[in-house]
Design a protein around this motif. Structure first.
Motif, short mmCIF file in Angstrom:
data_model
loop_
_atom_site.label_atom_id
_atom_site.label_comp_id
_atom_site.label_asym_id
_atom_site.label_seq_id
_atom_site.Cartn_x
_atom_site.Cartn_y
_atom_site.Cartn_z
N LEU A 19 -3.62 4.50 -6.88
CA LEU A 19 -2.86 4.38 -5.64
C LEU A 19 -1.89 5.54 -5.50
N ASN A 20 -1.54 5.85 -4.26
CA ASN A 20 -0.50 6.83 -3.98
C ASN A 20 0.81 6.09 -3.76
N GLU A 44 3.62 6.96 -2.76
CA GLU A 44 4.36 7.33 -1.55
C GLU A 44 4.00 6.42 -0.38
N GLU A 45 2.81 5.83 -0.43
CA GLU A 45 2.34 5.01 0.69
C GLU A 45 2.99 3.62 0.72
N ARG A 46 3.86 3.34 -0.25
CA ARG A 46 4.58 2.06 -0.20
C ARG A 46 6.09 2.28 -0.06
N LYS A 47 6.51 3.52 0.15
CA LYS A 47 7.93 3.83 0.28
C LYS A 47 8.41 3.35 1.65
N LYS A 105 7.50 0.90 3.30
CA LYS A 105 6.43 0.29 4.10
C LYS A 105 5.49 -0.46 3.18
N GLN A 126 1.95 -1.11 1.52
CA GLN A 126 0.72 -0.40 1.15
C GLN A 126 -0.36 -1.42 0.79
N ALA A 143 -8.75 0.00 2.84
CA ALA A 143 -7.85 0.56 1.83
C ALA A 143 -7.76 -0.37 0.61
N HIS A 196 -0.56 -6.41 -0.68
CA HIS A 196 0.23 -5.23 -0.33
C HIS A 196 1.37 -5.07 -1.32
#
Length: 238
Positions: free
Chosen positions: A137-138, A140-143, A145, A147, A157, A168
């Motif tokens: 996983l990246n 940054e995609e849960r910062k 928000k 993911q 995804a 999520h």
């Protein structure tokens, strides 16, 4: 609050085997609580710490979706399908046990512990061909928000499972708020706070608390401190 269940961190089952320090949100192994068998199709939520160089010997599973989320360190995996992998913090792994698999999991590092969540979800399809999937996983995609890390769809995804479930992860700064709209009518959500403080639909939660809610279509989520959390949208009837 109706249609909710609150599992405070200190009410979980606990087993310290020396090499394994495990906390169980739902009945597991020698810890049995008749009021805490499952949340809809969510059967197991184990919060495990594995000592350096130790692990789980080869053991079987069938007809279960098994999701592993490493939180710290590495976990080496080997199974009867021929997979030999190492999953790390930032990865998510799923096995559809189906007709039956055997696997082992251990901490390959001599100098650090491994922390992980292991989650079992009842499938909506029995006796499938066993399968294995692992992705990185990246973060940054849960910062600030949500993911998506799991869904029922192979082309969506995250990893996918045989169930109408969506997971999520969120990593929110204090004061950040969002809403989560449920993907499927009749589903509920079980939230698990990895760190920090969070309010969901008015319920205040702290580190390692679990909170289940159903008969709703939207969640209002607010970070009361810097926080990391996991949302598991799960069928209540399956």
């Amino acid at each position: 609050m109706k249609n909710t269940v609150l599992h405070k961190a200190d009410t979980r089952g606990h087993a310290d085997h020396g090499w394994l320090n495990a906390y169980h949100s739902f009945s597991f192994a020698s810890w049995y609580n008749p009021d805490r068998i499952q949340f809809g199709a969510l059967r197991v939520l184990n919060d495990d710490t594995v000592a350096a160089g130790m692990g789980f010997g080869t053991h079987p599973h069938d007809n279960m979706e098994i999701i592993t989320i490493p939180l710290e360190g590495d976990l080496a995996h080997k199974d009867s399908m021929g997979n030999t992998e190492v999953i790390k913090n930032g990865d998510v792994q799923v096995m559809s046990a189906g007709t039956g698999i055997q696997h082992s999991e251990f901490n390959p590092n001599a100098d650090q512990r491994t922390k992980l969540l292991q989650i079992w979800v009842f499938p909506n399809k029995r006796n499938v061909q066993p399968r294995y999937q692992q992705i990185t996983l990246n973060p940054e995609e849960r910062k600030n928000k949500l993911q998506q890390i799991l869904s029922p769809n192979a082309d969506d995804a995250g990893v996918w499972i045989y169930q109408d479930a969506w997971f999520h992860l969120g990593k929110f700064d204090k004061g950040v708020a969002t809403t989560y709209d449920l993907k499927k009518a009749g589903n509920g959500v079980y939230a698990f706070v990895l760190s920090g403080k969070l309010t969901i639909n008015g319920q205040e939660l702290e580190t390692r608390d679990g909170f289940g809610i159903w008969d709703i279509s939207t969640l209002d989520i607010k970070a009361d401190s810097d926080t990391e959390f996991l949302l598991m949208e799960i069928p209540m009837h399956y």
